[in-house]
Design a protein around this motif. Structure first.
Motif, PDB file in Angstrom:
ATOM      1  N   GLU A   1       0.830  -1.206   0.000  1.00 55.00           N
ATOM      2  CA  GLU A   1       0.000   0.000   0.000  1.00 55.00           C
ATOM      3  C   GLU A   1       0.865   1.256   0.000  1.00 55.00           C
ATOM      4  N   ARG A   2       1.898   1.264   0.788  1.00 54.06           N
ATOM      5  CA  ARG A   2       2.810   2.406   0.843  1.00 54.06           C
ATOM      6  C   ARG A   2       3.518   2.609  -0.490  1.00 54.06           C
ATOM      7  N   ALA A   3       3.883   1.493  -1.138  1.00 55.45           N
ATOM      8  CA  ALA A   3       4.542   1.574  -2.439  1.00 55.45           C
ATOM      9  C   ALA A   3       3.602   2.121  -3.488  1.00 55.45           C
ATOM     10  N   LYS A   4       2.313   1.738  -3.428  1.00 56.85           N
ATOM     11  CA  LYS A   4       1.324   2.246  -4.394  1.00 56.85           C
ATOM     12  C   LYS A   4       1.149   3.745  -4.239  1.00 56.85           C
ATOM     13  N   LYS A   5       1.148   4.235  -2.998  1.00 62.37           N
ATOM     14  CA  LYS A   5       1.012   5.675  -2.749  1.00 62.37           C
ATOM     15  C   LYS A   5       2.222   6.434  -3.302  1.00 62.37           C
ATOM     16  N   LEU A   6       3.400   5.837  -3.161  1.00 61.77           N
ATOM     17  CA  LEU A   6       4.600   6.490  -3.658  1.00 61.77           C
ATOM     18  C   LEU A   6       4.621   6.555  -5.194  1.00 61.77           C
ATOM     19  N   LEU A   7       4.052   5.539  -5.828  1.00 51.62           N
ATOM     20  CA  LEU A   7       4.039   5.493  -7.287  1.00 51.62           C
ATOM     21  C   LEU A   7       3.029   6.449  -7.898  1.00 51.62           C
ATOM     22  N   LYS A   8       2.000   6.847  -7.175  1.00 54.13           N
ATOM     23  CA  LYS A   8       0.973   7.750  -7.704  1.00 54.13           C
ATOM     24  C   LYS A   8       1.453   9.115  -7.744  1.00 54.13           C
TER      25      LYS A   8
END
Length: 140
Positions: A133-140
Motif C-alpha cells: 500500500e505504501r509503495a502504491k502511494k509512492l508510485l501515484k
C-alpha cells in the motif's frame, strides 16, 4: 505341466502339524508364535519365518506348552535369551520409554513447529500488505 507342479511343491512352505493334547493348547501355540518376533528376520514372527532359529523357537514354545508353562513363563524365557526385541508388544519400562514415547514427542514438536511457522507467515504477510500500500502511494 507335471514338471511345473513338482517344482512348485518343492518350494512350497512346509506346514507344521503339531500334536497337542487339547485345542486350547493349540490355540495358545498359534497366538504365541505370532506374537514372538524372530530374532533373525526383522518384522516377522517366528510363526511366519522360515529360518532355522525360528523353527527351533517354535519347537521350544510347543514343548513349554506341553509342559504346562504359562504364557508369561514362555515370554520371559524368550526375553531372557533375546531381549525385549522378541516381543511385538514390548513392555513399558526404563529401557523402552524412548520406544513408546518418542513418536508422541515427535508429534508434539512437529505441531509446535508447524504452529510457529504458520503464525510467522501470517504476521509477515500482513506487514508486506502495508508495504504494498505504501509503495502504491509512492508510485501515484
Amino acid at each position: 505341466m507335471l514338471t511345473l507342479l513338482l517344482i512348485q511343491g518343492a518350494f512350497a512352505e512346509s506346514i507344521e502339524a503339531k500334536d497337542f493334547e487339547t485345542l486350547y493348547q493349540e490355540n495358545r501355540y498359534t497366538v504365541l508364535i505370532e506374537n514372538i518376533r524372530c530374532p533373525v528376520c526383522q518384522g516377522q514372527s517366528i510363526g511366519g519365518s522360515n529360518s532355522s532359529l525360528a523353527g527351533d523357537l517354535r519347537e521350544q514354545v510347543r514343548k513349554m506348552i506341553l509342559n504346562n508353562k504359562s504364557d508369561k513363563d514362555i515370554y520371559l524365557f524368550m526375553v531372557e535369551r533375546y531381549g525385549d526385541f522378541v516381543n511385538f508388544k514390548p513392555p513399558i519400562n526404563s529401557k523402552t520409554y524412548l520406544l513408546w514415547f518418542a513418536p508422541l514427542l515427535l508429534l508434539v514438536l512437529c505441531s509446535i513447529y508447524l504452529f510457529r511457522i504458520t503464525r510467522n507467515k501470517n504476521i509477515h504477510l500482513s506487514s508486506s500488505d502495508s508495504d504494498i500500500e505504501r509503495a502504491k502511494k509512492l508510485l501515484k
